[in-house]
Design an enzyme around this catalytic site. Structure first.
Site, PDB file in Angstrom:
ATOM      1  N   LYS A 126      23.009  17.881  -3.392  1.00 42.31           N
ATOM      2  CA  LYS A 126      23.703  18.425  -3.995  1.00 42.31           C
ATOM      3  C   LYS A 126      22.469  20.514  -3.532  1.00 42.31           C
ATOM      4  O   LYS A 126      23.180  21.241  -2.318  1.00 42.31           O
ATOM      5  CB  LYS A 126      24.226  18.669  -5.320  1.00 42.31           C
ATOM      6  CG  LYS A 126      24.724  20.786  -5.310  1.00 42.31           C
ATOM      7  CD  LYS A 126      24.877  20.889  -6.801  1.00 42.31           C
ATOM      8  CE  LYS A 126      23.660  21.195  -7.854  1.00 42.31           C
ATOM      9  NZ  LYS A 126      23.694  21.895  -7.865  1.00 42.31           N
ATOM     10  N   ASN A 127      21.793  19.697  -3.883  1.00 35.82           N
ATOM     11  CA  ASN A 127      20.573  21.023  -3.926  1.00 35.82           C
ATOM     12  C   ASN A 127      20.400  20.966  -2.710  1.00 35.82           C
ATOM     13  O   ASN A 127      19.516  21.782  -1.645  1.00 35.82           O
ATOM     14  CB  ASN A 127      19.751  20.975  -4.506  1.00 35.82           C
ATOM     15  CG  ASN A 127      19.865  20.846  -6.434  1.00 35.82           C
ATOM     16  OD1 ASN A 127      21.239  21.868  -6.235  1.00 35.82           O
ATOM     17  ND2 ASN A 127      19.639  20.852  -7.438  1.00 35.82           N
TER      18      ASN A 127
ATOM     19  N   LEU B 151      10.133  25.858 -16.216  1.00 38.05           N
ATOM     20  CA  LEU B 151      10.896  26.669 -15.199  1.00 38.05           C
ATOM     21  C   LEU B 151      12.207  27.558 -15.878  1.00 38.05           C
ATOM     22  O   LEU B 151      12.579  29.178 -15.967  1.00 38.05           O
ATOM     23  CB  LEU B 151      11.946  25.942 -14.270  1.00 38.05           C
ATOM     24  CG  LEU B 151      10.869  25.142 -13.193  1.00 38.05           C
ATOM     25  CD1 LEU B 151       9.918  23.542 -13.435  1.00 38.05           C
ATOM     26  CD2 LEU B 151      11.239  25.475 -11.444  1.00 38.05           C
TER      27      LEU B 151
ATOM     28  N   ASP C 234      23.054  32.776 -15.571  1.00 35.44           N
ATOM     29  CA  ASP C 234      23.332  31.564 -15.003  1.00 35.44           C
ATOM     30  C   ASP C 234      23.334  30.796 -17.117  1.00 35.44           C
ATOM     31  O   ASP C 234      21.879  31.596 -17.545  1.00 35.44           O
ATOM     32  CB  ASP C 234      22.377  31.005 -14.365  1.00 35.44           C
ATOM     33  CG  ASP C 234      22.624  29.488 -13.797  1.00 35.44           C
ATOM     34  OD1 ASP C 234      22.266  28.986 -14.677  1.00 35.44           O
ATOM     35  OD2 ASP C 234      22.872  29.590 -12.771  1.00 35.44           O
TER      36      ASP C 234
ATOM     37  N   ARG D 128      25.247  29.659  -7.711  1.00 31.95           N
ATOM     38  CA  ARG D 128      23.869  29.927  -7.276  1.00 31.95           C
ATOM     39  C   ARG D 128      23.896  29.838  -5.636  1.00 31.95           C
ATOM     40  O   ARG D 128      23.281  30.673  -5.508  1.00 31.95           O
ATOM     41  CB  ARG D 128      23.323  30.088  -8.204  1.00 31.95           C
ATOM     42  CG  ARG D 128      22.964  30.934  -9.539  1.00 31.95           C
ATOM     43  CD  ARG D 128      21.669  30.675 -10.106  1.00 31.95           C
ATOM     44  NE  ARG D 128      20.922  31.683  -9.470  1.00 31.95           N
ATOM     45  CZ  ARG D 128      20.995  33.321  -9.170  1.00 31.95           C
ATOM     46  NH1 ARG D 128      21.290  33.163 -10.795  1.00 31.95           N
ATOM     47  NH2 ARG D 128      19.618  33.156  -9.405  1.00 31.95           N
TER      48      ARG D 128
ATOM     49  N   ASP E 184      15.758  19.403 -13.410  1.00 31.52           N
ATOM     50  CA  ASP E 184      16.756  19.076 -13.160  1.00 31.52           C
ATOM     51  C   ASP E 184      16.946  17.279 -14.127  1.00 31.52           C
ATOM     52  O   ASP E 184      18.286  16.966 -13.959  1.00 31.52           O
ATOM     53  CB  ASP E 184      17.211  18.308 -12.113  1.00 31.52           C
ATOM     54  CG  ASP E 184      17.716  20.031 -11.481  1.00 31.52           C
ATOM     55  OD1 ASP E 184      17.354  21.226 -11.577  1.00 31.52           O
ATOM     56  OD2 ASP E 184      17.617  20.209 -10.435  1.00 31.52           O
TER      57      ASP E 184
HETATM   58  N1  EPU Z   1      11.728  32.690  -9.632  1.00 27.19           N
HETATM   59  C1  EPU Z   1      11.519  34.277  -9.585  1.00 27.19           C
HETATM   60  N2  EPU Z   1      11.940  34.939  -8.343  1.00 27.19           N
HETATM   61  C2  EPU Z   1      12.998  34.747  -7.378  1.00 27.19           C
HETATM   62  C3  EPU Z   1      12.830  32.833  -7.520  1.00 27.19           C
HETATM   63  C4  EPU Z   1      12.715  32.160  -8.844  1.00 27.19           C
HETATM   64  O1  EPU Z   1      11.205  34.512 -11.162  1.00 27.19           O
HETATM   65  O2  EPU Z   1      13.150  35.082  -6.823  1.00 27.19           O
HETATM   66  C5  EPU Z   1      11.808  32.298 -11.074  1.00 27.19           C
HETATM   67  C6  EPU Z   1      12.892  31.114 -11.641  1.00 27.19           C
HETATM   68  O3  EPU Z   1      13.211  32.454 -12.717  1.00 27.19           O
HETATM   69  C7  EPU Z   1      12.553  30.073 -12.113  1.00 27.19           C
HETATM   70  C8  EPU Z   1      12.059  29.624 -11.112  1.00 27.19           C
HETATM   71  O4  EPU Z   1      11.224  30.815 -10.410  1.00 27.19           O
HETATM   72  O5  EPU Z   1      12.101  29.666 -13.199  1.00 27.19           O
HETATM   73  C9  EPU Z   1      12.246  28.269 -10.254  1.00 27.19           C
HETATM   74  O6  EPU Z   1      13.258  29.272  -9.148  1.00 27.19           O
HETATM   75  P1  EPU Z   1      13.661  28.371  -8.160  1.00 27.19           P
HETATM   76  O7  EPU Z   1      13.748  29.776  -7.487  1.00 27.19           O
HETATM   77  O8  EPU Z   1      12.560  27.626  -7.999  1.00 27.19           O
HETATM   78  O9  EPU Z   1      15.061  27.446  -8.452  1.00 27.19           O
HETATM   79  P2  EPU Z   1      16.503  27.764  -7.355  1.00 27.19           P
HETATM   80  O10 EPU Z   1      16.338  28.156  -6.314  1.00 27.19           O
HETATM   81  O11 EPU Z   1      17.119  29.032  -8.484  1.00 27.19           O
HETATM   82  C10 EPU Z   1      17.131  25.675  -6.838  1.00 27.19           C
HETATM   83  C11 EPU Z   1      17.672  24.386  -7.547  1.00 27.19           C
HETATM   84  C12 EPU Z   1      17.593  23.714  -9.362  1.00 27.19           C
HETATM   85  C13 EPU Z   1      17.148  23.816  -9.178  1.00 27.19           C
HETATM   86  C14 EPU Z   1      15.309  24.337  -9.034  1.00 27.19           C
HETATM   87  C15 EPU Z   1      14.445  24.094  -9.678  1.00 27.19           C
HETATM   88  C16 EPU Z   1      19.450  24.133  -6.606  1.00 27.19           C
HETATM   89  C17 EPU Z   1      20.853  25.548  -5.614  1.00 27.19           C
HETATM   90  N3  EPU Z   1      19.330  24.641  -7.121  1.00 27.19           N
HETATM   91  O12 EPU Z   1      17.422  26.921  -7.903  1.00 27.19           O
HETATM   92  O13 EPU Z   1      18.777  23.003  -9.217  1.00 27.19           O
HETATM   93  O14 EPU Z   1      16.296  23.555 -11.087  1.00 27.19           O
HETATM   94  O15 EPU Z   1      15.786  24.606  -7.458  1.00 27.19           O
HETATM   95  O16 EPU Z   1      14.040  23.189  -8.874  1.00 27.19           O
HETATM   96  O17 EPU Z   1      19.193  23.942  -5.258  1.00 27.19           O
HETATM   97  C18 EPU Z   1      20.462  22.511 -10.288  1.00 27.19           C
HETATM   98  O18 EPU Z   1      20.998  21.382  -9.715  1.00 27.19           O
HETATM   99  O19 EPU Z   1      21.146  22.068 -11.824  1.00 27.19           O
HETATM  100  C19 EPU Z   1      20.068  23.281 -10.475  1.00 27.19           C
HETATM  101  C20 EPU Z   1      19.677  23.766 -11.672  1.00 27.19           C
END
Ligand code: EPU
Length: 427
Positions: A22-23, A331, A120, A96, A309
């Site tokens: 998915k991701n 995270l 979220d 998201r 995850d």
């Molecule tokens: N963060 C910030 N600022 C930003 C971006 C992120 O502070 O501008 C923080 C977040 O709050 C978090 C950490 O950095 O604490 C990591 O966030 P990240 O940006 O890596 O996560 P994401 O891209 O929002 C994706 C997956 C998530 C998965 C995370 C970590 C997708 C659509 N989602 O989220 O997947 O947990 O990476 O691996 O790719 C799931 O599939 O259940 C899911 C939540």
């Protein structure tokens, strides 16, 4: 309301097939926007998040055609010369992941207006690093009326440091940089297998990217990209979910189509818990255990650390393991909301900030519980499998966001799990 009714006591045994992640797939679909013409993506999971991204691309002016077997699909995305640049709230709020259209739209059209996804259930998810990155490349970013509006008629390469290896920020900066003028370096970039998958697709479209798979990506912008054909990487989180379910239920599962090298720490933990973990080259891996598993500690970290995850699934397993485990969630702090639900099933879980302590019990006790997100949902189903009596898991739509025909696959492994309409959930 639909609920999954899980009868406890099954020992899961047999074989399951894992398809595209998915991701990764959501980002690959968004990246198709980078080239006019028809891009074909294969190995797509038939999940609701992919269906929503399909609709979003349609709103952006793409023609999207899906064909497939019902479990795994192929999608052909035909991107117009001039895509629309506004991603509306009614679709973005549902997933998201749709924020990943920001980079490609900005690169292609010089402008992007993407609804802010909003709150979220797994905690605060700011986008500051996404914005800071594209600002360094010359974009003007503002938030107005619930939308982020980014404008950059002339994106140029830049040197960018991420405070944290954010998956989404790395992806948006990367997909903006491939068409920018000059070279962009992203330091402390995320290096999840899904990022590698995206880089490989971009390279097949003509992008120039160095350092793929490392924490420093060097991207030299090109004038244009061409459409491509790409097969999505297998879902390591779904594969890890099956591995945890095998150990929790003292079962024996062969996970086909998975890459065990993407799950090194998680599988090593399961081996230390007493499981037999066997890599099956070209096939996937097998996890089997006959005894009660031993407890192990969990620390979630960006890849190659243990994935957040997989944290709820690990807690479900640990709640019936022999011993006490400490879980550190680095995270998403609100992921521990899951602990309140599994506690309703008798799990001995205490949380304090971003730590949880789980004292293993011989057995849980079936109860009505609610999935708060995708991973909490499957964690509760695993808990239901090791509980005495019946567990009803409500808010099944969360599970459908990320798992293809989850209950059918569980039944094929010997579980008694039914999807039923319930007017009397918990009553
Ligand atoms: N963060 C910030 N600022 C930003 C971006 C992120 O502070 O501008 C923080 C977040 O709050 C978090 C950490 O950095 O604490 C990591 O966030 P990240 O940006 O890596 O996560 P994401 O891209 O929002 C994706 C997956 C998530 C998965 C995370 C970590 C997708 C659509 N989602 O989220 O997947 O947990 O990476 O691996 O790719 C799931 O599939 O259940 C899911 C939540």
């Amino acid at each position: 309301m639909q609920v999954l009714r899980v009868a406890g006591g099954a020992r899961l045994a047999g074989s399951v097939e894992v398809v595209g992640a998915k991701n990764s797939v959501l980002k690959l679909m968004a990246a198709a926007l980078l080239a006019p013409g028809s891009t074909t993506l294969g190995n797509l999971p038939a999940i609701s998040d992919v269906a929503i991204m399909h609709q979003l691309l349609g709103r952006l002016g793409c023609e999207v055609n899906t064909s497939g077997t019902g479990a795994t699909d192929e999608v052909c995305i035909t991107v117009p010369d001039h895509p629309q640049w506004e991603a509306p709230y009614d679709l973005v709020r549902k997933i998201r992941g749709s924020i990943c259209v920001l980079g490609p739209l900005l690169a292609r059209t010089g402008k992007a207006k993407v609804a802010l996804p909003g709150g979220d259930a797994i905690g605060s998810r700011p986008l500051d690093m996404h914005f800071a990155g594209i600002e360094r490349m010359g974009a003007e970013v503002r938030v107005e009326h619930g939308y982020v509006v980014a404008e950059a008629p002339d994106l140029r390469g830049a040197s960018i440091w991420l405070d944290f290896p954010s998956v989404g920020a790395t992806e948006n900066i990367l997909t903006a940089a491939v068409l920018a003028k000059g070279t962009t370096v992203i330091d402390n970039a995320a290096r999840e297998p899904e990022i590698v998958d995206l880089c490989q697709m971009l390279v097949s479209m003509g992008a120039q990217i160095g350092g793929i798979g490392s924490s420093t990506l060097e991207i030299t912008g090109v004038d244009g990209l061409k459409p491509t054909t790409h097969r999505a990487v297998a879902d390591r989180i779904v594969a890890g979910t099956w591995a945890m379910a095998a150990v929790a239920t003292r079962g024996d599962i062969t996970v086909r189509g998975a890459h065990p090298e993407h799950l090194e720490i998680a599988l090593d933990k399961l081996a230390r818990a007493g499981a037999e973990v066997e890599a099956l080259p070209g096939v996937g891996f097998r996890v089997a255990i006959a005894e009660r598993p031993r407890s192990f500690d969990v620390v979630t970290l960006p890849y190659p650390g243990l994935a957040t995850d997989l944290q709820p699934q690990a807690i479900a397993l640990l709640s019936v393991a022999d011993g006490t485990a400490m879980i550190t969630e680095n995270l998403f702090e609100a992921r521990f909301m899951f602990c309140d639900e599994i506690a309703r099933m008798g799990a001995d879980v205490r949380t304090d900030g971003h730590h949880a302590v789980v004292r293993g019990r011989e057995q849980l006790s079936g109860a009505p519980v609610r999935a708060t997100d995708i991973r909490a949902g499957v964690g509760l189903v695993i808990a239901g499998l090791v509980a005495e009596g019946v567990t009803e898991v409500a808010e099944v739509h969360h599970i459908d966001r990320g798992y293809v025909r989850f209950e059918e696959q569980l039944r094929a492994l010997g579980a008694d799990v039914q999807r039923v309409e319930s007017d009397t959930f918990g009553g």
